[in-house]
Design a protein around this motif. Sequence first.
Motif, PDB file in Angstrom:
ATOM      1  N   ARG A   1       1.308   2.200  -7.185  1.00  0.00           N
ATOM      2  CA  ARG A   1       0.364   3.151  -6.609  1.00  0.00           C
ATOM      3  C   ARG A   1      -0.354   2.495  -5.432  1.00  0.00           C
ATOM      4  O   ARG A   1      -1.183   1.599  -5.622  1.00  0.00           O
ATOM      5  CB  ARG A   1      -0.652   3.611  -7.666  1.00  0.00           C
ATOM      6  CG  ARG A   1      -0.027   4.408  -8.799  1.00  0.00           C
ATOM      7  CD  ARG A   1       0.509   5.744  -8.295  1.00  0.00           C
ATOM      8  NE  ARG A   1       1.188   6.506  -9.344  1.00  0.00           N
ATOM      9  CZ  ARG A   1       2.489   6.503  -9.551  1.00  0.00           C
ATOM     10  NH1 ARG A   1       3.272   5.746  -8.775  1.00  0.00           N
ATOM     11  NH2 ARG A   1       3.028   7.229 -10.502  1.00  0.00           N
ATOM     12  N   PRO A   2      -0.050   2.918  -4.211  1.00  0.00           N
ATOM     13  CA  PRO A   2      -0.610   2.255  -3.022  1.00  0.00           C
ATOM     14  C   PRO A   2      -2.082   2.582  -2.799  1.00  0.00           C
ATOM     15  O   PRO A   2      -2.553   3.666  -3.148  1.00  0.00           O
ATOM     16  CB  PRO A   2       0.248   2.826  -1.891  1.00  0.00           C
ATOM     17  CG  PRO A   2       0.624   4.192  -2.377  1.00  0.00           C
ATOM     18  CD  PRO A   2       0.825   4.047  -3.856  1.00  0.00           C
ATOM     19  N   PHE A   3      -2.792   1.630  -2.209  1.00  0.00           N
ATOM     20  CA  PHE A   3      -4.171   1.888  -1.814  1.00  0.00           C
ATOM     21  C   PHE A   3      -4.220   2.817  -0.603  1.00  0.00           C
ATOM     22  O   PHE A   3      -5.118   3.642  -0.471  1.00  0.00           O
ATOM     23  CB  PHE A   3      -4.886   0.566  -1.485  1.00  0.00           C
ATOM     24  CG  PHE A   3      -5.254  -0.234  -2.701  1.00  0.00           C
ATOM     25  CD1 PHE A   3      -6.232   0.210  -3.582  1.00  0.00           C
ATOM     26  CD2 PHE A   3      -4.633  -1.442  -2.973  1.00  0.00           C
ATOM     27  CE1 PHE A   3      -6.586  -0.521  -4.703  1.00  0.00           C
ATOM     28  CE2 PHE A   3      -4.973  -2.187  -4.090  1.00  0.00           C
ATOM     29  CZ  PHE A   3      -5.944  -1.723  -4.957  1.00  0.00           C
ATOM     30  N   TYR A   4      -3.230   2.668   0.299  1.00  0.00           N
ATOM     31  CA  TYR A   4      -3.208   3.447   1.532  1.00  0.00           C
ATOM     32  C   TYR A   4      -1.838   4.121   1.670  1.00  0.00           C
ATOM     33  O   TYR A   4      -0.932   3.586   2.311  1.00  0.00           O
ATOM     34  CB  TYR A   4      -3.495   2.560   2.738  1.00  0.00           C
ATOM     35  CG  TYR A   4      -4.787   1.778   2.594  1.00  0.00           C
ATOM     36  CD1 TYR A   4      -6.030   2.415   2.694  1.00  0.00           C
ATOM     37  CD2 TYR A   4      -4.775   0.406   2.335  1.00  0.00           C
ATOM     38  CE1 TYR A   4      -7.214   1.710   2.537  1.00  0.00           C
ATOM     39  CE2 TYR A   4      -5.955  -0.307   2.178  1.00  0.00           C
ATOM     40  CZ  TYR A   4      -7.166   0.352   2.284  1.00  0.00           C
ATOM     41  OH  TYR A   4      -8.329  -0.351   2.138  1.00  0.00           O
TER      42      TYR A   4
ATOM     43  N   GLU B   1       1.658   2.191   7.425  1.00  0.00           N
ATOM     44  CA  GLU B   1       3.002   1.787   7.835  1.00  0.00           C
ATOM     45  C   GLU B   1       3.641   0.886   6.782  1.00  0.00           C
ATOM     46  O   GLU B   1       4.854   0.972   6.519  1.00  0.00           O
ATOM     47  CB  GLU B   1       2.926   1.045   9.172  1.00  0.00           C
ATOM     48  CG  GLU B   1       4.262   0.529   9.697  1.00  0.00           C
ATOM     49  CD  GLU B   1       5.208   1.655  10.088  1.00  0.00           C
ATOM     50  OE1 GLU B   1       6.411   1.360  10.260  1.00  0.00           O
ATOM     51  OE2 GLU B   1       4.763   2.809  10.214  1.00  0.00           O
ATOM     52  N   GLN B   2       2.831   0.040   6.185  1.00  0.00           N
ATOM     53  CA  GLN B   2       3.337  -0.861   5.156  1.00  0.00           C
ATOM     54  C   GLN B   2       3.914  -0.078   3.978  1.00  0.00           C
ATOM     55  O   GLN B   2       5.003  -0.399   3.472  1.00  0.00           O
ATOM     56  CB  GLN B   2       2.216  -1.777   4.669  1.00  0.00           C
ATOM     57  CG  GLN B   2       2.669  -2.793   3.618  1.00  0.00           C
ATOM     58  CD  GLN B   2       1.516  -3.653   3.122  1.00  0.00           C
ATOM     59  OE1 GLN B   2       0.343  -3.305   3.289  1.00  0.00           O
ATOM     60  NE2 GLN B   2       1.833  -4.787   2.527  1.00  0.00           N
ATOM     61  N   HIS B   3       3.215   0.977   3.549  1.00  0.00           N
ATOM     62  CA  HIS B   3       3.720   1.775   2.429  1.00  0.00           C
ATOM     63  C   HIS B   3       4.955   2.574   2.834  1.00  0.00           C
ATOM     64  O   HIS B   3       5.870   2.771   2.011  1.00  0.00           O
ATOM     65  CB  HIS B   3       2.634   2.722   1.910  1.00  0.00           C
ATOM     66  CG  HIS B   3       3.090   3.544   0.740  1.00  0.00           C
ATOM     67  ND1 HIS B   3       3.431   2.983  -0.473  1.00  0.00           N
ATOM     68  CD2 HIS B   3       3.299   4.891   0.615  1.00  0.00           C
ATOM     69  CE1 HIS B   3       3.820   3.932  -1.308  1.00  0.00           C
ATOM     70  NE2 HIS B   3       3.749   5.092  -0.673  1.00  0.00           N
ATOM     71  N   ARG B   4       5.010   3.035   4.078  1.00  0.00           N
ATOM     72  CA  ARG B   4       6.189   3.760   4.539  1.00  0.00           C
ATOM     73  C   ARG B   4       7.426   2.871   4.453  1.00  0.00           C
ATOM     74  O   ARG B   4       8.488   3.299   3.970  1.00  0.00           O
ATOM     75  CB  ARG B   4       5.987   4.235   5.980  1.00  0.00           C
ATOM     76  CG  ARG B   4       7.155   5.079   6.505  1.00  0.00           C
ATOM     77  CD  ARG B   4       6.984   5.398   7.972  1.00  0.00           C
ATOM     78  NE  ARG B   4       7.080   4.187   8.785  1.00  0.00           N
ATOM     79  CZ  ARG B   4       8.231   3.602   9.124  1.00  0.00           C
ATOM     80  NH1 ARG B   4       9.389   4.105   8.707  1.00  0.00           N
ATOM     81  NH2 ARG B   4       8.239   2.517   9.859  1.00  0.00           N
ATOM     82  N   LYS B   5       7.307   1.632   4.897  1.00  0.00           N
ATOM     83  CA  LYS B   5       8.433   0.697   4.829  1.00  0.00           C
ATOM     84  C   LYS B   5       8.799   0.390   3.378  1.00  0.00           C
ATOM     85  O   LYS B   5       9.979   0.272   3.030  1.00  0.00           O
ATOM     86  CB  LYS B   5       8.084  -0.596   5.567  1.00  0.00           C
ATOM     87  CG  LYS B   5       7.981  -0.433   7.073  1.00  0.00           C
ATOM     88  CD  LYS B   5       7.649  -1.758   7.748  1.00  0.00           C
ATOM     89  CE  LYS B   5       7.595  -1.587   9.261  1.00  0.00           C
ATOM     90  NZ  LYS B   5       7.245  -2.867   9.953  1.00  0.00           N
ATOM     91  N   PHE B   6       7.767   0.260   2.528  1.00  0.00           N
ATOM     92  CA  PHE B   6       8.012   0.019   1.098  1.00  0.00           C
ATOM     93  C   PHE B   6       8.804   1.170   0.498  1.00  0.00           C
ATOM     94  O   PHE B   6       9.769   0.958  -0.247  1.00  0.00           O
ATOM     95  CB  PHE B   6       6.668  -0.152   0.378  1.00  0.00           C
ATOM     96  CG  PHE B   6       6.788  -0.237  -1.123  1.00  0.00           C
ATOM     97  CD1 PHE B   6       7.080  -1.437  -1.744  1.00  0.00           C
ATOM     98  CD2 PHE B   6       6.611   0.898  -1.920  1.00  0.00           C
ATOM     99  CE1 PHE B   6       7.195  -1.525  -3.131  1.00  0.00           C
ATOM    100  CE2 PHE B   6       6.725   0.822  -3.297  1.00  0.00           C
ATOM    101  CZ  PHE B   6       7.018  -0.390  -3.898  1.00  0.00           C
ATOM    102  N   SER B   7       8.428   2.412   0.818  1.00  0.00           N
ATOM    103  CA  SER B   7       9.101   3.591   0.280  1.00  0.00           C
ATOM    104  C   SER B   7      10.534   3.685   0.780  1.00  0.00           C
ATOM    105  O   SER B   7      11.446   4.038   0.016  1.00  0.00           O
ATOM    106  CB  SER B   7       8.325   4.862   0.657  1.00  0.00           C
ATOM    107  OG  SER B   7       7.038   4.849   0.097  1.00  0.00           O
TER     108      SER B   7
END
Length: 313
Positions: free
Chosen positions: A281-284, A288-294
Motif C-alpha cells: 500500500r503506497p504512501f503516494y 512516479e516511483q509507484h507508477r514504475k513499481f506497478s
Amino acid sequence: MKLQTQIPLQKAEKQIDYESRLVFLGSCFSENIGEKFTYFKFRSLRNPFGILFHPLAIENLVSRALRKKRYTQDDIFYHNERWQCYDAHSDLSALSQETLLGALNNGLEKTAEHLATATHIGITLGTAWVYRHLETDTVVANCHKVPQRQFSKELLGIAEMMVALNTIMDSVRSINPKAQFILTVSPVRHLKDGFVENQRSKARLISAVHAVLQEGVSYFPSYEIQMDELRDYRFYKEDMVHPNRLAVEYIWEKFSAVWIVEKARPVMDRVDAVQRGLLHRPFYPDSEQHRKFSENLEKKMENLREEFPFMDF
C-alpha cells in the motif's frame, strides 16, 4: 526454525510441481496447507463444502460428487434464519433455498471435476466423534447449532473409518487411477469432547489411517509435528487449541520439503514476490516511483502467466 526433536519425514512417492493438480478435503490442516498452495498459485481446490471433520462426511462428499447426486429441497432445512445442510459446513448456509442449493451443487460439480484430474488428493481427519441425527438416522457433517437433543454422539470404530477411507480412494481411482493420496490427522485438539475423549479420537484416526496405507497412499505426520516438535503453547493461538501462524509456517516448511519438487521453488519465489507486491500500500499512489513499481509488478505477472496460463492474480 531448528528444534532439538525432529520427526523423520519420508520422501514423497510422486512430488508436486506446477503441472500438478491438487484437491484438499477435510479438517483444518487441509484448509491451512491448501491455502498455501492457493497463495503460490498451484492448481488446487480446497474444501468446497467447508471444513469437514470426520471421514464419513468426506466419504459422503466424494461419493455424492462422483455419482452426480444433486441436492434438492429435501436435503436442506431452515434454522436460525438461514438455510442449512447437514452435509456441509455452516460457511455454506444462505438466506434463500436457491442460493444454498446452488452453492451445494456447484461444490459437487467442482469436486467431481477436480477429483477426475487430480494428481494429489490430501485428506485430513479431525475427529472420530460424530453426531447422528435421530429423526433421519444419519451421521451429519455439522450440527449447525440445532438442539443437542436431536442427536446422539458416537465414537467411530477403526474398522468403520478404514471402510470410509478405502471407499473414498476406490471411488476416485475408478475414474482417476493415478491419483496419489496424502493422509493426515489434524493437530487441532477437539477439547470440547474432553481431554481423554480427544486422545481416544486421535488414536483411532491414526490407527485407521495407517491401516490403509499402501502404494500411492502416504501419511504426513502433521499431528505428531505439532504435538512433539511444537509442544510449547507459543505455537498455539489464544484459544490454546489451534496452531498459530508460526506453527502453520513450520509445518508448511516440513510438508513442502518432502512434497514439492526443487525446480518449483524458484517459481514459488517469483509468485511470492508478486503476492507481496499486490499487498503493498503506497504512501503516494500518484507518484512516479509507484507508477514504475506497478509497471514492474504487472510485467512480473505477465511473465508468470505466459509460462503458466492458469495463474490468476
